[in-house]
Design a protein around this motif. Structure first.
Motif: not given
Length: 272
Positions: A103-109, A210-212, A242-246, A267-272
């Motif tokens: 439950x540690x969601x890491x978001x970076x702006x 690492x960031x989600x 599984x994380x997303x880059x915007x 929008x791009x995703x880092x695959x598993x």
């Protein structure tokens, strides 16, 4: 206007590119002269050679900070490229809320400018998690290279008319109208955003985990292709599977150089 010679412009452009990744093209000479005119006047310089020497000799790097603030455009607004926020709320967060075990969601702006983007992210997270939010760590890291915009962002005061694009319930729930044409972000949301100065050109990112989700929108428009690719590689290295880059709608990444998977425009995703 204080003229800038070809050599002075090259030296200035080389310094900015080397330290901040920003690529100043030749056609920007007139804009650079205009934006730095007052700075040179205030410092009593009548040429750019002496000004650059002054910047290079400043151990505090404040002079360099003023320089980069003057030549970049910190323009943003609430709900910019709104489809990204909708995708985050309706697709990304439902997935992450089911897969993040601690439950540690890491978001970076990254390149947060005056704060509209990270505060929007914090509001989306608050609305999405609702009563469950207390059991999650959902703080948003917001970074920029500019001291000036970070100070403004941390205050969280905006023209009330700037909130027009936000949902009505957000304006009531997340802002306090000051009655003077401005509104403040409520403390509940301010506490959810951590503002820090950070140069994206740092070759080693200092983050322990690492960031989600990473938002880096309308920042790479200032970079040449090599700088963009190197930065996107670092994003990839510091992102959970599984994380997303915007990124910005007008920006692209070299997917042959970095194995992100294209999901939708910007929008791009880092695959598993």
């Amino acid at each position: 206007m204080i003229p800038i010679t070809d050599k002075e412009f090259k030296d200035l452009a080389d310094f900015i590119h080397r330290n901040y990744g920003i690529h100043l093209k030749e056609e920007k000479k007139t804009i650079v002269m205009g934006r730095l005119y007052q700075v040179l006047q205030q410092l009593n310089f009548d040429n750019f050679t002496d000004y650059l020497r002054y910047v290079l000799a400043d151990p505090t790097e404040k002079a360099a900070s003023v320089l980069v603030e003057k030549i970049t455009t910190n323009h943003t607004f609430f709900m910019r490229e709104a489809e990204h926020f909708q995708f985050l709320q309706h697709k990304v967060l439902p997935y992450l809320s089911q897969t993040i075990r601690d439950r540690d969601l890491r978001v970076w702006s990254a390149g947060c400018s005056s704060g509209e983007e990270p505060y929007t992210l914090a509001m989306i997270l608050d609305e999405f998690f609702g009563l469950q939010k207390g059991s999650w760590d959902t703080k948003v890291l917001a970074t920029d290279i500019s001291h000036r915009v970070l100070e403004a962002a941390a205050k969280g005061t905006y023209a009330t008319e700037a909130l027009a694009s936000l949902p009505p319930q957000w304006k009531h729930r997340y802002f306090k109208n000051n009655g003077d044409g401005t509104s403040d972000v409520v403390d509940k949301i301010k506490r959810e955003v951590i503002f820090r100065r950070f140069n994206l050109m740092e070759t080693s990112f200092p983050f322990k985990r690492k960031f989600h989700v990473i938002f880096c929108r309308n920042v790479m428009i200032y970079f040449d292709q090599k700088t963009k690719t190197e930065l996107v590689r670092r994003f990839y290295q510091h992102m959970e599977p599984g994380g997303y880059l915007f990124i910005g709608q007008s920006e692209t990444i070299d997917r042959e150089a970095v194995p992100y998977r294209y999901i939708m425009p910007a929008v791009y995703r880092k695959e598993q």
